[in-house]
Design a protein around this motif. Structure first.
Motif, PDB file in Angstrom:
ATOM      1  N   UNK A  52       0.823  -1.208   0.000  1.00 13.14           N
ATOM      2  CA  UNK A  52       0.000   0.000   0.000  1.00 13.14           C
ATOM      3  C   UNK A  52       0.857   1.257   0.000  1.00 13.14           C
ATOM      4  N   UNK A  53       1.974   1.216   0.723  1.00 15.52           N
ATOM      5  CA  UNK A  53       2.878   2.370   0.768  1.00 15.52           C
ATOM      6  C   UNK A  53       3.418   2.654  -0.629  1.00 15.52           C
ATOM      7  N   UNK A  54       3.793   1.620  -1.355  1.00 18.77           N
ATOM      8  CA  UNK A  54       4.302   1.800  -2.717  1.00 18.77           C
ATOM      9  C   UNK A  54       3.228   2.392  -3.625  1.00 18.77           C
ATOM     10  N   UNK A  55       2.007   1.870  -3.515  1.00 17.81           N
ATOM     11  CA  UNK A  55       0.919   2.374  -4.353  1.00 17.81           C
ATOM     12  C   UNK A  55       0.595   3.832  -4.025  1.00 17.81           C
ATOM     13  N   UNK A  56       0.569   4.152  -2.737  1.00 17.12           N
ATOM     14  CA  UNK A  56       0.293   5.529  -2.309  1.00 17.12           C
ATOM     15  C   UNK A  56       1.380   6.469  -2.837  1.00 17.12           C
ATOM     16  N   UNK A  57       2.638   6.040  -2.765  1.00 16.45           N
ATOM     17  CA  UNK A  57       3.724   6.877  -3.268  1.00 16.45           C
ATOM     18  C   UNK A  57       3.643   7.080  -4.777  1.00 16.45           C
ATOM     19  N   UNK A  58       3.234   6.049  -5.503  1.00 15.02           N
ATOM     20  CA  UNK A  58       3.058   6.194  -6.950  1.00 15.02           C
ATOM     21  C   UNK A  58       1.935   7.194  -7.253  1.00 15.02           C
ATOM     22  N   UNK A  59       0.839   7.109  -6.489  1.00 15.40           N
ATOM     23  CA  UNK A  59      -0.269   8.045  -6.692  1.00 15.40           C
ATOM     24  C   UNK A  59       0.140   9.471  -6.339  1.00 15.40           C
ATOM     25  N   UNK A  60       0.950   9.633  -5.296  1.00 16.50           N
ATOM     26  CA  UNK A  60       1.443  10.968  -4.954  1.00 16.50           C
ATOM     27  C   UNK A  60       2.312  11.534  -6.076  1.00 16.50           C
ATOM     28  N   UNK A  61       3.124  10.676  -6.688  1.00 15.43           N
ATOM     29  CA  UNK A  61       3.933  11.110  -7.829  1.00 15.43           C
ATOM     30  C   UNK A  61       3.042  11.558  -8.990  1.00 15.43           C
ATOM     31  N   UNK A  62       1.961  10.805  -9.233  1.00 14.54           N
ATOM     32  CA  UNK A  62       1.020  11.175 -10.295  1.00 14.54           C
ATOM     33  C   UNK A  62       0.356  12.520  -9.992  1.00 14.54           C
ATOM     34  N   UNK A  63      -0.036  12.713  -8.738  1.00 13.44           N
ATOM     35  CA  UNK A  63      -0.676  13.967  -8.343  1.00 13.44           C
ATOM     36  C   UNK A  63       0.296  15.128  -8.486  1.00 13.44           C
ATOM     37  N   UNK A  64       1.546  14.900  -8.115  1.00 15.54           N
ATOM     38  CA  UNK A  64       2.571  15.939  -8.246  1.00 15.54           C
ATOM     39  C   UNK A  64       2.772  16.302  -9.719  1.00 15.54           C
ATOM     40  N   UNK A  65       2.838  15.301 -10.571  1.00 15.85           N
ATOM     41  CA  UNK A  65       3.006  15.553 -12.010  1.00 15.85           C
ATOM     42  C   UNK A  65       1.802  16.298 -12.573  1.00 15.85           C
ATOM     43  N   UNK A  66       0.602  15.938 -12.115  1.00 14.62           N
ATOM     44  CA  UNK A  66      -0.610  16.615 -12.592  1.00 14.62           C
ATOM     45  C   UNK A  66      -0.613  18.074 -12.151  1.00 14.62           C
ATOM     46  N   UNK A  67      -0.194  18.346 -10.916  1.00 16.29           N
ATOM     47  CA  UNK A  67      -0.094  19.745 -10.449  1.00 16.29           C
ATOM     48  C   UNK A  67       0.894  20.522 -11.309  1.00 16.29           C
ATOM     49  N   UNK A  68       2.023  19.901 -11.578  1.00 12.50           N
ATOM     50  CA  UNK A  68       3.063  20.553 -12.376  1.00 12.50           C
ATOM     51  C   UNK A  68       2.576  20.843 -13.792  1.00 12.50           C
ATOM     52  N   UNK A  69       1.805  19.912 -14.352  1.00  8.95           N
ATOM     53  CA  UNK A  69       1.298  20.071 -15.722  1.00  8.95           C
ATOM     54  C   UNK A  69       0.067  20.966 -15.803  1.00  8.95           C
ATOM     55  N   UNK A  70      -0.465  21.365 -14.655  1.00 13.81           N
ATOM     56  CA  UNK A  70      -1.644  22.226 -14.657  1.00 13.81           C
ATOM     57  C   UNK A  70      -2.953  21.480 -14.759  1.00 13.81           C
ATOM     58  N   UNK A  71      -2.912  20.160 -14.606  1.00 12.25           N
ATOM     59  CA  UNK A  71      -4.127  19.337 -14.655  1.00 12.25           C
ATOM     60  C   UNK A  71      -4.654  19.178 -13.226  1.00 12.25           C
ATOM     61  N   UNK A  72      -5.257  20.249 -12.714  1.00 15.33           N
ATOM     62  CA  UNK A  72      -5.638  20.305 -11.308  1.00 15.33           C
ATOM     63  C   UNK A  72      -6.776  19.348 -10.977  1.00 15.33           C
ATOM     64  N   UNK A  73      -7.653  19.089 -11.920  1.00 10.61           N
ATOM     65  CA  UNK A  73      -8.747  18.141 -11.695  1.00 10.61           C
ATOM     66  C   UNK A  73      -8.215  16.737 -11.456  1.00 10.61           C
ATOM     67  N   UNK A  74      -7.269  16.316 -12.284  1.00  7.51           N
ATOM     68  CA  UNK A  74      -6.675  14.988 -12.125  1.00  7.51           C
ATOM     69  C   UNK A  74      -5.907  14.911 -10.810  1.00  7.51           C
ATOM     70  N   UNK A  75      -5.190  15.974 -10.479  1.00  9.13           N
ATOM     71  CA  UNK A  75      -4.430  15.991  -9.228  1.00  9.13           C
ATOM     72  C   UNK A  75      -5.358  15.857  -8.032  1.00  9.13           C
ATOM     73  N   UNK A  76      -6.460  16.581  -8.065  1.00  8.47           N
ATOM     74  CA  UNK A  76      -7.421  16.542  -6.961  1.00  8.47           C
ATOM     75  C   UNK A  76      -8.028  15.152  -6.823  1.00  8.47           C
ATOM     76  N   UNK A  77      -8.383  14.541  -7.941  1.00  5.69           N
ATOM     77  CA  UNK A  77      -8.950  13.191  -7.935  1.00  5.69           C
ATOM     78  C   UNK A  77      -7.945  12.179  -7.387  1.00  5.69           C
ATOM     79  N   UNK A  78      -6.700  12.303  -7.802  1.00  2.34           N
ATOM     80  CA  UNK A  78      -5.661  11.381  -7.343  1.00  2.34           C
ATOM     81  C   UNK A  78      -5.412  11.544  -5.846  1.00  2.34           C
ATOM     82  N   UNK A  79      -5.389  12.801  -5.372  1.00  5.24           N
ATOM     83  CA  UNK A  79      -5.187  13.032  -3.938  1.00  5.24           C
ATOM     84  C   UNK A  79      -6.355  12.485  -3.121  1.00  5.24           C
TER      85      UNK A  79
END
Length: 101
Positions: A52-79
């Protein structure tokens, strides 16, 4: 004269759009930091297993990338998905009252 008014209005709209985008980006980063803090607390409490820790960290990476790319909806959903995976840390056992003997 009309051209100047239209040009001024366009510039004002463009500037406000940039400010709105920056505010949304700042909000996304703030929410990401809050989510990461919750993850750290949960991991430190040893509530999540290693998978679960690995999966959570992967999702946090996805959310971080979405924030960086300006895809705030995807980031919010991932968080939100990350927060849903976090199990509440067990509450500490109530201290026994020393006066009640």
């Amino acid at each position: 004269m009309r051209g100047r008014i239209v040009m001024s209005a366009c510039i004002a709209l463009m500037m406000s759009g940039t400010a709105f985008a920056q505010d949304a980006g700042d909000d996304c980063v703030s929410q990401l930091a809050e989510t990461e803090s919750l993850v750290d607390q949960t991991v430190n409490a040893k509530v999540l297993d290693e998978g679960d820790v690995e999966e959570v960290n992967m999702l946090l990476d996805e959310a971080d990338a979405a924030c960086t790319d300006g895809d705030y909806g995807k980031a919010k959903t991932t968080m939100a998905k990350v927060k849903g995976m976090l199990k509440p840390a067990p509450a500490p056992a109530p201290a026994e009252d020393a006066a009640a003997q």
